[in-house]
Design an enzyme around this catalytic site. Structure first.
Site, short mmCIF file in Angstrom:
data_model
loop_
_atom_site.label_atom_id
_atom_site.label_comp_id
_atom_site.label_asym_id
_atom_site.label_seq_id
_atom_site.Cartn_x
_atom_site.Cartn_y
_atom_site.Cartn_z
N LYS A 152 -5.49 27.75 19.59
CA LYS A 152 -5.55 29.16 20.06
C LYS A 152 -5.71 29.99 18.66
CE LYS A 152 -3.35 28.06 24.51
NZ LYS A 152 -2.05 28.60 25.16
N TYR B 77 -9.21 29.69 32.52
CA TYR B 77 -7.88 30.07 33.11
C TYR B 77 -7.84 30.54 34.44
CZ TYR B 77 -5.35 29.27 28.68
OH TYR B 77 -4.86 28.59 27.57
N ASN C 283 1.66 29.90 21.90
CA ASN C 283 2.18 28.45 21.87
C ASN C 283 1.01 27.60 21.26
OD1 ASN C 283 0.30 28.40 24.13
ND2 ASN C 283 1.70 27.53 25.37
N HIS D 183 -4.00 24.30 23.34
CA HIS D 183 -4.38 24.17 24.54
C HIS D 183 -4.74 22.73 24.77
CE1 HIS D 183 -6.10 24.04 28.53
NE2 HIS D 183 -7.01 23.49 28.09
N GLU E 211 -13.51 21.53 31.60
CA GLU E 211 -13.42 22.22 30.23
C GLU E 211 -14.47 21.89 29.35
OE1 GLU E 211 -9.22 21.77 29.32
OE2 GLU E 211 -8.50 23.03 31.23
#
Ligand code: GDP
Ligand code: MG
Length: 154
Positions: free
Chosen positions: A12, A52, A115, A118, A129
């Site tokens: 990310k 998402y 965080n 992914h 995805e």
């Protein structure tokens, strides 16, 4: 369990900007998984909203999408036996404070909203995805190489 199982792993924007591409790739390489696609992207908002979509009714959804739009993302496909489940184990729990030390999130993150990485949560999500983030021609195959990796001559 197929050795050609694939998962979608993304670093990310916080992970990219903190210089964590190398260490994260190393963990997957050292474990023995194969990198079959990689690119740095700043995807359009619509792609992230689709990625998402399951979380669209959550209160943190708008913040999550703006965070994912805040800089380049390193999008990857990793291949190997049980890579979806093992990839999630390498990343650690969603909330870094609950992630074991030795996992990526357990070593590099504190906040759930920052965080670092992914990883697909099932084989079906991985397929969706991968199709969302990559074109077929961006994915390589090592299977047909006539060359040895290390030695020029036997
Ligand atoms: P993941 O599969 O482990 O990434 O977790 P989820 O699919 O449940 O959530 C997707 C991402 O949304 C997470 O990686 C977090 O970045 C973010 N997220 C999940 N839950 C929360 C939350 O309670 N608060 C905030 N701010 N972000 C969250
Ligand atoms: Mg998820």
């Amino acid at each position: 369990m197929s050795t050609s199982e694939r998962t979608f792993i993304a670093i990310k924007p916080d992970g990219v900007q903190r210089g964590l591409i190398g260490p994260i790739i190393s963990r997957f390489e050292q474990r023995g998984f194969k990198l079959v696609a990689i690119k740095l992207v700043t995807p359009p908002r619509e792609l992230l909203e689709k990625h998402y979509a399951d979380l669209s009714d959550k209160p943190f959804f708008p913040g999550l999408v703006s965070y994912m739009l805040s800089g380049p993302i390193c999008a990857m496909i990793w291949e190997g036996r049980d890579v979806v489940k093992t990839g999630r184990a390498i990343l650690g729990a969603t909330n870094p404070l609950a992630s074991a030390p030795g996992t990526i999130r357990g070593d590099y993150a504190i906040d759930v909203g920052r965080n670092v990485c992914h990883g697909s949560d099932s084989i079906e999500s991985a397929q969706k995805e991968i199709a969302l983030w990559f074109k077929e021609e961006e994915i390589v195959s090592y299977k047909h190489s006539q060359f040895d990796w290390i030695y020029e001559k036997p």
